[in-house]
Design an enzyme around this catalytic site. Sequence first.
Site, short mmCIF file in Angstrom:
data_model
loop_
_atom_site.label_atom_id
_atom_site.label_comp_id
_atom_site.label_asym_id
_atom_site.label_seq_id
_atom_site.Cartn_x
_atom_site.Cartn_y
_atom_site.Cartn_z
N ASP A 91 2.11 7.14 -2.26
CA ASP A 91 3.53 6.80 -2.46
C ASP A 91 4.33 8.04 -2.83
O ASP A 91 4.25 9.06 -2.16
CB ASP A 91 3.67 5.69 -3.50
CG ASP A 91 3.31 4.32 -2.94
OD1 ASP A 91 3.26 4.17 -1.71
OD2 ASP A 91 3.08 3.40 -3.73
N HIS A 116 -1.20 11.41 1.12
CA HIS A 116 0.16 11.81 1.48
C HIS A 116 1.13 11.35 0.41
O HIS A 116 0.93 10.32 -0.25
CB HIS A 116 0.57 11.33 2.87
CG HIS A 116 0.56 9.85 3.10
ND1 HIS A 116 1.55 9.01 2.64
CD2 HIS A 116 -0.31 9.05 3.76
CE1 HIS A 116 1.29 7.77 3.01
NE2 HIS A 116 0.17 7.76 3.69
N GLU A 118 5.38 10.98 -0.32
CA GLU A 118 6.60 10.81 0.46
C GLU A 118 7.84 11.26 -0.28
O GLU A 118 7.80 11.56 -1.48
CB GLU A 118 6.74 9.35 0.89
CG GLU A 118 6.91 8.38 -0.26
CD GLU A 118 6.59 6.95 0.15
OE1 GLU A 118 7.48 6.10 -0.02
OE2 GLU A 118 5.47 6.68 0.63
N CYS A 126 8.76 -0.17 2.18
CA CYS A 126 7.99 0.07 3.40
C CYS A 126 8.78 0.97 4.34
O CYS A 126 9.99 0.80 4.52
CB CYS A 126 7.69 -1.27 4.08
SG CYS A 126 6.98 -1.10 5.73
N ARG A 161 4.80 13.15 3.65
CA ARG A 161 5.47 12.14 4.49
C ARG A 161 6.98 12.26 4.27
O ARG A 161 7.44 12.37 3.13
CB ARG A 161 4.99 10.75 4.11
CG ARG A 161 5.84 9.64 4.72
CD ARG A 161 5.29 8.27 4.39
NE ARG A 161 6.37 7.31 4.26
CZ ARG A 161 6.19 6.00 4.06
NH1 ARG A 161 4.97 5.51 3.95
NH2 ARG A 161 7.23 5.20 3.93
N GLU A 191 7.68 9.53 9.35
CA GLU A 191 7.67 8.08 9.38
C GLU A 191 8.74 7.50 10.30
O GLU A 191 9.84 8.06 10.41
CB GLU A 191 7.84 7.52 7.95
CG GLU A 191 7.81 6.01 7.85
CD GLU A 191 6.49 5.37 8.26
OE1 GLU A 191 6.10 5.54 9.44
OE2 GLU A 191 5.86 4.71 7.42
#
Length: 301
Positions: A91, A116, A118, A126, A161, A191
């Site tokens: 996360d 990863h 983000e 999501c 990410r 993403e």
Amino acid sequence: MLYSSVTPEAKRIAFREGLASGTLQQFPGAFNPLSARLIEEKGFDGVYISGAVLANDLGLPDIGLTTLTEVATRAGQIARMTDLPAIVDADTGFGEPMNVARTIQELENAGLAGCHIEDQFNPKRCGHLDGKNVVDTDTAVKRIRAAADARRDPNFLIMARTDIRAVDGLEAAQDRARALVDAGADAIFPEAMKSLEEFAAIRAAVDVPILANMTEFGKSELFTYDDLSSVGVNMVIYPVTLLRSAMGAAERTLETIKAHGTQQADVPNMLTRARLYDLVDYEAYNHFDTSVFNFQVPGTH
């Protein structure tokens, strides 16, 4: 028998070699330790552990409610059950840069091959939903720099990410990817790309491996292995596929029992007792005690 005999250090080396091989690496998402063993048996390159799956398995939405302890513990249970490298969704790193640093070391301790982190706000959502918010470049860079500085095994892979494509567009995603690589990211997870051309644009922007997320019901088409290979993607994940498949089957079986008073109609679709015992390697435990597996397995036909 018991857990994998391959050390976490060896798995990390294998993961790095796979990413550098020129062959697209396929990492289906495991929803429990036994499914990781199945992924290995079917010949995949590695195991992915989705933050959404970990949250959903607890009955929670994917909005950052899980803790570092929960994620590290469950990811470790999954990773130790397979000889394959396993990577986990960390996360936003579970807090500020010092928390990110601790996250990396806890995941190293748990036996993961990489993770990863983000660039969304916390609470996150999501990556394939609308209305996402991303942090500024300076904050995103600090997270990745803290992660890279904290690791002790240089082969533990730090993947960054970025969700900025959905917020500010493809060019912003290219710029963010470059900044994250400069901060120490070993790989980039762009993403919610909408086309192969967008993956190709990220590939052109950085010199590190890139990942494609082939999740169902999302923003990206479900591109094939050959599609993704053709634009230089190095790794593809199928994060929630097995959980969705398993829960779909479970729901149908419950409906059968409710409607007919028995599960008999769905038995042909179930994993047999013999197959389940094979997956958990029941017979091998006779190495310790020959009374463990000294019977004929019923229900094999």
